[in-house]
Design an enzyme around this catalytic site. Structure first.
Site, mmCIF file in Angstrom:
data_model
loop_
_atom_site.group_PDB
_atom_site.id
_atom_site.type_symbol
_atom_site.label_atom_id
_atom_site.label_comp_id
_atom_site.label_asym_id
_atom_site.label_seq_id
_atom_site.Cartn_x
_atom_site.Cartn_y
_atom_site.Cartn_z
ATOM 1 N N SER A 306 0.921 -1.213 -0.014
ATOM 2 C CA SER A 306 -0.007 0.007 0.138
ATOM 3 C C SER A 306 1.011 1.197 0.091
ATOM 4 O O SER A 306 2.128 1.219 0.427
ATOM 5 C CB SER A 306 -0.933 -0.012 1.164
ATOM 6 O OG SER A 306 -1.907 -0.970 1.320
ATOM 7 N N HIS A 393 -6.835 0.329 6.168
ATOM 8 C CA HIS A 393 -6.737 -1.250 6.178
ATOM 9 C C HIS A 393 -6.835 -1.448 7.723
ATOM 10 O O HIS A 393 -7.303 -2.772 8.102
ATOM 11 C CB HIS A 393 -5.313 -1.424 5.759
ATOM 12 C CG HIS A 393 -5.344 -1.621 4.030
ATOM 13 N ND1 HIS A 393 -6.106 -2.513 3.572
ATOM 14 C CD2 HIS A 393 -4.830 -0.745 3.164
ATOM 15 C CE1 HIS A 393 -5.883 -2.309 2.305
ATOM 16 N NE2 HIS A 393 -5.182 -1.047 1.873
#
Length: 453
Positions: A306, A393
């Site tokens: 990410s 997340h």
């Protein structure tokens, strides 16, 4: 209305795209036309008062056409109408609340909730009955969201839109589909168009991302056929990756299934700005992970690679390290790291990233950047200052696993995070517990992260 707003009322449903050309053709600058808005108001009242289902659908379709015919800069008048004339009656709400406070019975509670619900919610429900109504409401909210920064008085209207769309786009109503090279060309074009994290450079690039060791899954809604709501791209690899380049290299050779050990979510993109704030991505990632686990039992690790889009912006903010919440020794290390950055990039960090090259960075500068990144993700994520991707997340039940140096050395990666990227680990058996811990202010970290702090 903001510049380019006429393009924000593009309806996602293919059945309504024909109407957008007429909307754009009518677009012009100017104040709201009172007579036109009066016609819209009259139609809204007719729709709310109509009891027959057939007539209700016909009136809803007529209202939809009237809204499509409004120049986009005049749609603000429609939202003002919803706010001013289709809100709850304060006196009725007060009386119902008093009766419930005096006698909290089920009957009084029902009357209170009925009185407190704005009539505009029912109006939007009835508008949704018309063919293409769901697409129209999503498109209307897209415009509304662009107005909110300068029109906070419309926040209650926006709350009603989000409330309804969150119900209509509940994960239980959504269909997950895997995209591959055999998918319709129009759908694949939408994937190329909406990829928001790592740009897809044409058909050759897309084809590599759809090979057997690369997967793409999307959510669809029955009322928006052929229109992906959100999609996620996955790389099936032998090990947890530390750089994005190999995952999106169109010339990389596909791996054989025997090498599939790790499923890496490396990009997630929202295709419908009108659904911002409606939970979609968290359900999609979990559903994809469960699907892949069933299909490929040898997969043992589910993680992300990410970006950290808020990192450099956070670095530029003023920080009072001396009085922070960190322990004294950590505060001292953070002060030295911050000083090292300002020596390299200027007192205000205006020279960041400039000519910065991660591979050529001296060890002390690398240590400073990594320490600040560890602190940013492990401590700031539970605050409003936290990185949006990290909050997504971690709030979804993932663990902060590893920070990777020189993971994205493209212009965007250097600008946002000095080339750093993160692995978040999804343990399917622990996501609920980790989600709960994050909600209560704790970031669950791996040992390697904790040791750096």
């Amino acid at each position: 209305m903001a510049k380019g707003a006429h393009e924000m009322f593009s309806l996602p449903s293919s059945t309504l795209r024909l109407g957008i050309s007429s909307l754009r053709a009518r677009a012009r600058r100017g104040a709201t036309d009172p007579r036109r808005m009066q016609r819209v108001a009259d139609t809204c009242r007719r729709l709310l008062s109509e009891r027959g289902e057939a007539n209700s659908i016909a009136i809803a379709a007529h209202l939809q056409r009237e809204l499509l015919a409004l120049p986009p800069e005049q749609l603000v008048g429609f939202f003002e109408l919803l706010e001013q004339q289709f809100g709850p009656d304060p006196e009725e709400v007060l009386q119902a609340a008093q009766r419930y406070a005096e006698a909290p019975t089920a009957e009084h509670l029902i009357r209170l909730t009925t009185a407190a619900e704005p009539p505009r919610q029912e109006l939007l429900r009835r508008l949704n009955r018309a063919p293409g109504g769901t697409a129209a409401i999503v498109a209307l909210r897209r415009v509304l969201l662009t107005l909110l920064p300068k029109r906070p008085d419309l926040a209650a209207v926006e709350a009603d839109f989000q409330h309804l769309l969150s119900s209509w786009f509940n994960a239980g109503f959504l269909q997950m589909e895997q995209m591959d090279w055999r998918s319709p060309a129009e759908l694949l074009e939408r994937i190329i168009e909406h990829e928001a994290v790592h740009e897809i450079a044409g058909w050759t690039d897309l084809r590599r991302r759809l090979q057997p060791d690369r997967r793409c899954f999307a959510f669809f809604h029955p009322q928006l056929p052929g229109e992906p709501l959100i999609f996620v791209e996955v790389a099936l690899v032998p090990d947890m990756p530390g750089a994005i380049g190999p995952l999106i290299d169109p010339a990389s050779p596909p791996l054989a299934p025997r090498h599939f050990k790790v499923a890496t979510f490396y990009s997630i993109s929202n295709c419908q700005p009108g659904l911002k704030g409606v939970s979609l991505g968290n359900f999609l990632i979990k559903r994809v992970a469960e699907h892949l686990h069933r299909e490929l039992p040898q997969l043992r690790t589910f993680c992300t690679l990410s970006p950290i889009p808020g990192f450099t912006a956070w670095l530029r903010q003023p920080h009072d390290w001396a009085s922070g919440a960190a322990k004294p020794r950590l505060r001292e290390r953070l002060q030295r790291a911050d000083a090292a950055l300002r020596e390299r990039f200027g007192a205000e960090l205006t020279g960041m990233p400039g000519d910065f090259t991660p591979d050529a960075a001296p060890p002390e500068l690398r240590d400073a950047i990594e320490l600040l990144a560890h602190y940013y993700l492990a401590h700031e994520s539970v605050t409003p200052r936290g990185d949006p991707v990290a909050r997504f997340h971690l709030g979804n039940g993932a663990r902060l696993e590893r920070i990777n140096w020189a993971a994205d050395t493209g212009r965007k990666g250097l600008k946002q995070s000095l080339g750093l990227m993160v692995n978040y680990l999804y343990d399917l058996g622990e996501v609920e517990e980790r989600h709960d811990r994050f909600v209560h202010g704790e970031v669950v970290c791996s040992k390697r992260i904790a040791q750096r702090l």
